[in-house]
Write a protein that holds these residues in place. Structure first.
Motif, PDB file in Angstrom:
ATOM      1  N   ARG A 131       0.831  -1.195   0.000  1.00 37.30           N
ATOM      2  CA  ARG A 131       0.000   0.000   0.000  1.00 37.30           C
ATOM      3  C   ARG A 131       0.871   1.252   0.000  1.00 37.30           C
ATOM      4  NH1 ARG A 131      -2.923  -3.046  -1.642  1.00 37.30           N
ATOM      5  NH2 ARG A 131      -5.041  -3.626  -0.999  1.00 37.30           N
ATOM      6  N   VAL A 132       0.270   2.368  -0.413  1.00 26.01           N
ATOM      7  CA  VAL A 132       0.954   3.653  -0.436  1.00 26.01           C
ATOM      8  C   VAL A 132       0.889   4.283   0.946  1.00 26.01           C
ATOM      9  CG1 VAL A 132       0.840   6.025  -1.300  1.00 26.01           C
ATOM     10  CG2 VAL A 132       0.522   4.107  -2.873  1.00 26.01           C
ATOM     11  N   LEU A 133       2.028   4.740   1.432  1.00 27.02           N
ATOM     12  CA  LEU A 133       2.093   5.630   2.594  1.00 27.02           C
ATOM     13  C   LEU A 133       2.837   6.874   2.122  1.00 27.02           C
ATOM     14  CD1 LEU A 133       1.836   6.293   5.678  1.00 27.02           C
ATOM     15  CD2 LEU A 133       4.176   5.431   5.861  1.00 27.02           C
ATOM     16  N   THR A 134       2.178   8.018   2.165  1.00 28.77           N
ATOM     17  CA  THR A 134       2.813   9.250   1.728  1.00 28.77           C
ATOM     18  C   THR A 134       2.410  10.392   2.648  1.00 28.77           C
ATOM     19  OG1 THR A 134       3.247  10.646  -0.214  1.00 28.77           O
ATOM     20  CG2 THR A 134       0.982   9.862   0.096  1.00 28.77           C
ATOM     21  N   VAL A 135       3.109  11.501   2.529  1.00 28.33           N
ATOM     22  CA  VAL A 135       2.903  12.648   3.418  1.00 28.33           C
ATOM     23  C   VAL A 135       2.420  13.837   2.594  1.00 28.33           C
ATOM     24  CG1 VAL A 135       4.058  14.298   4.957  1.00 28.33           C
ATOM     25  CG2 VAL A 135       4.553  11.850   5.136  1.00 28.33           C
ATOM     26  N   THR A 348       7.579  10.370  -2.330  1.00 27.15           N
ATOM     27  CA  THR A 348       7.959   8.965  -2.321  1.00 27.15           C
ATOM     28  C   THR A 348       8.396   8.510  -0.929  1.00 27.15           C
ATOM     29  OG1 THR A 348      10.281   9.393  -2.811  1.00 27.15           O
ATOM     30  CG2 THR A 348       8.766   9.244  -4.696  1.00 27.15           C
ATOM     31  N   PRO A 349       8.504   7.182  -0.710  1.00 25.11           N
ATOM     32  CA  PRO A 349       9.004   6.691   0.583  1.00 25.11           C
ATOM     33  C   PRO A 349      10.369   7.259   0.951  1.00 25.11           C
ATOM     34  CG  PRO A 349       7.983   4.900  -0.616  1.00 25.11           C
ATOM     35  CD  PRO A 349       8.008   6.070  -1.556  1.00 25.11           C
ATOM     36  N   ASP A 350      11.280   7.329  -0.013  1.00 27.95           N
ATOM     37  CA  ASP A 350      12.603   7.901   0.275  1.00 27.95           C
ATOM     38  C   ASP A 350      12.490   9.346   0.747  1.00 27.95           C
ATOM     39  OD1 ASP A 350      14.080   5.662  -0.241  1.00 27.95           O
ATOM     40  OD2 ASP A 350      14.568   6.190  -2.303  1.00 27.95           O
ATOM     41  N   GLN A 351      11.589  10.113   0.146  1.00 25.40           N
ATOM     42  CA  GLN A 351      11.418  11.513   0.527  1.00 25.40           C
ATOM     43  C   GLN A 351      10.749  11.645   1.886  1.00 25.40           C
ATOM     44  OE1 GLN A 351       9.310  12.741  -3.011  1.00 25.40           O
ATOM     45  NE2 GLN A 351      11.160  13.556  -3.955  1.00 25.40           N
ATOM     46  N   VAL A 352       9.769  10.787   2.155  1.00 25.88           N
ATOM     47  CA  VAL A 352       9.139  10.764   3.486  1.00 25.88           C
ATOM     48  C   VAL A 352      10.201  10.516   4.552  1.00 25.88           C
ATOM     49  CG1 VAL A 352       7.571   9.467   4.988  1.00 25.88           C
ATOM     50  CG2 VAL A 352       6.867  10.043   2.649  1.00 25.88           C
ATOM     51  N   LEU A 353      11.048   9.526   4.300  1.00 30.40           N
ATOM     52  CA  LEU A 353      12.093   9.168   5.257  1.00 30.40           C
ATOM     53  C   LEU A 353      13.112  10.293   5.413  1.00 30.40           C
ATOM     54  CD1 LEU A 353      13.271   6.930   7.087  1.00 30.40           C
ATOM     55  CD2 LEU A 353      14.566   6.138   5.097  1.00 30.40           C
ATOM     56  N   ALA A 354      13.526  10.903   4.297  1.00 31.13           N
ATOM     57  CA  ALA A 354      14.563  11.937   4.347  1.00 31.13           C
ATOM     58  C   ALA A 354      14.119  13.133   5.186  1.00 31.13           C
ATOM     59  CB  ALA A 354      14.925  12.380   2.938  1.00 31.13           C
ATOM     60  N   VAL A 355      12.890  13.592   4.999  1.00 29.39           N
ATOM     61  CA  VAL A 355      12.406  14.726   5.789  1.00 29.39           C
ATOM     62  C   VAL A 355      12.436  14.382   7.267  1.00 29.39           C
ATOM     63  CG1 VAL A 355      10.378  16.123   6.345  1.00 29.39           C
ATOM     64  CG2 VAL A 355      11.020  15.749   3.957  1.00 29.39           C
TER      65      VAL A 355
END
Length: 374
Positions: A131-135, A348-355
């Motif tokens: 599933r998608v998890l995004t911010v 994206t997941p990488d961007q969610v994590l980076a923030v």
């Protein structure tokens, strides 16, 4: 956690011709002002339910939408494809976890969670569930940010050396709300920091280090209401410094952006007007095409150019306007991904994590009073 090897988002689960059925959890400021109007304004998204104890307010504002008090009602509903979480920050993890376990795609209002470990756990769960998890990073569609991107892409400023991103307001009285109380995820750094960090990361990628200073300046303030962060880009951008600043005690506003390069500068005054419009009750999906998000305060580029026959370079001023903001684009991109028309969700997941990583490093930097790197 490293999400580099993860797919950006899950495979689409909704046919292109089928509307996405959306449930909004929370009807405070974020849910009422931003999410409900934006979701309802995007063709192909259907706001089916709002979870809130404010039943009367929901029914008044959205008479055709179900108002429910129990989150489990929407999690158990097989018609709901997407759950949007617009509740106090400390509740994000538990609600997102439950929604993912129920097989829903999830949008979380920023910040994703209040700790890096919680965000890592949710990203892993989303991958497992497919599933998608995004911010929700709507500030990628501010008119001022879009204008700045155009200026940078034009190379009019040459190599950038300093970027000042100020998000200041004048709110001298501390309001009675959870964001101003000493609870997990409160304070200005967790409120505006995710937006400013996300914009910096979109523009320039990961920095080499961060140094954050925070303060509580207003009478009666329980949490930070002022911050000043510096991002150092020695490796990737030849010494560039990016300053992220926010304050609640600026009565005379300076530039929203002041960007300096070896060939000139870009200055932009005024915040994007979409938030004020939404606060006044505007619904962007009902505004005539081309009228929503218009910028009334164009920015200006001052550049130095060499003119044939002129001994010394001369200054040239150029107005930068005509770039409209569009928060609807966030949900439109997500819709397209879930219906198979876009390869990935906008954030994206990488961007969610980076923030979340840099938000956490900033917090640690402020506590220790030193530069920190990832």
């Amino acid at each position: 956690m490293n999400t580099t090897d993860l797919p950006d988002t899950a495979a689409p689960t909704v046919a292109q011709s089928t509307p996405l059925h959306v449930a909004l959890i929370g009807y405070g400021g974020a849910g009422r002002i931003f999410h409900a109007p934006l979701i309802s304004g995007v063709p192909g998204l259907q706001l089916d339910a709002i979870v809130s104890s404010q039943t009367d307010a929901v029914q008044k504002d959205w008479p055709g939408v179900r108002s429910v008090a129990d989150v489990q009602v929407v999690l158990d509903d097989p018609m709901i494809d997407l759950v949007v979480i617009a509740t106090p920050n400390a509740s994000h993890f538990g609600l997102a976890q439950a929604a993912l376990q129920a097989g829903k795609h999830v949008v979380v209002d920023k910040p994703c969670t209040v700790t890096l470990a919680e965000t890592e756990a949710l990203l892993a769960l989303a991958q497992t569930q497919g599933r998608v998890l995004t911010v929700f990073q709507n500030r990628r569609f501010d008119s001022d940010f879009l204008a700045l991107q155009q200026v940078i892409q034009s190379s009019a400023l040459g190599r950038l050396v300093e970027v000042n991103s100020h998000f200041d307001r004048y709110r001298p009285t501390v309001p009675v709300r959870w964001r101003e109380q000493n609870v997990p995820g409160s304070g200005l750094w967790f409120d505006l920091g995710p937006h400013l960090l996300d914009q910096a990361l979109v523009l320039f990628g990961a920095p080499d280090g961060i140094h954050l200073d925070r303060a509580s300046l207003r009478d009666g303030a329980q949490v930070n209401d002022w911050f000043h962060a510096v991002l150092r880009y020695d490796t990737r951008h030849a010494g560039l410094r990016v300053v992220l600043h926010a304050s609640t005690l600026v009565a005379e506003l300076g530039p929203r952006w002041a960007v300096h390069g070896v060939h000139g500068s870009f200055t932009k005054f005024g915040l994007d007007g979409q938030e004020d419009g939404l606060k006044q009750g505007a619904r962007p999906g009902m505004v005539p095409s081309g009228e929503w998000g218009q910028d009334t305060q164009p920015g200006e580029v001052l550049s130095w150019k060499t003119i044939p026959g002129v001994a010394a370079p001369v200054s040239v001023r150029t107005r930068v306007g005509g770039v409209a903001g569009n928060y609807l684009a966030y949900y439109a991109q997500l819709r397209d991904h879930l219906q198979g028309r876009a390869t990935q969700a906008l954030v994206t997941p990488d961007q969610v994590l980076a923030v979340m990583q840099w938000l956490t490093l900033g917090e640690q930097s402020a506590l220790e009073g030193r530069w920190l790197s990832a």
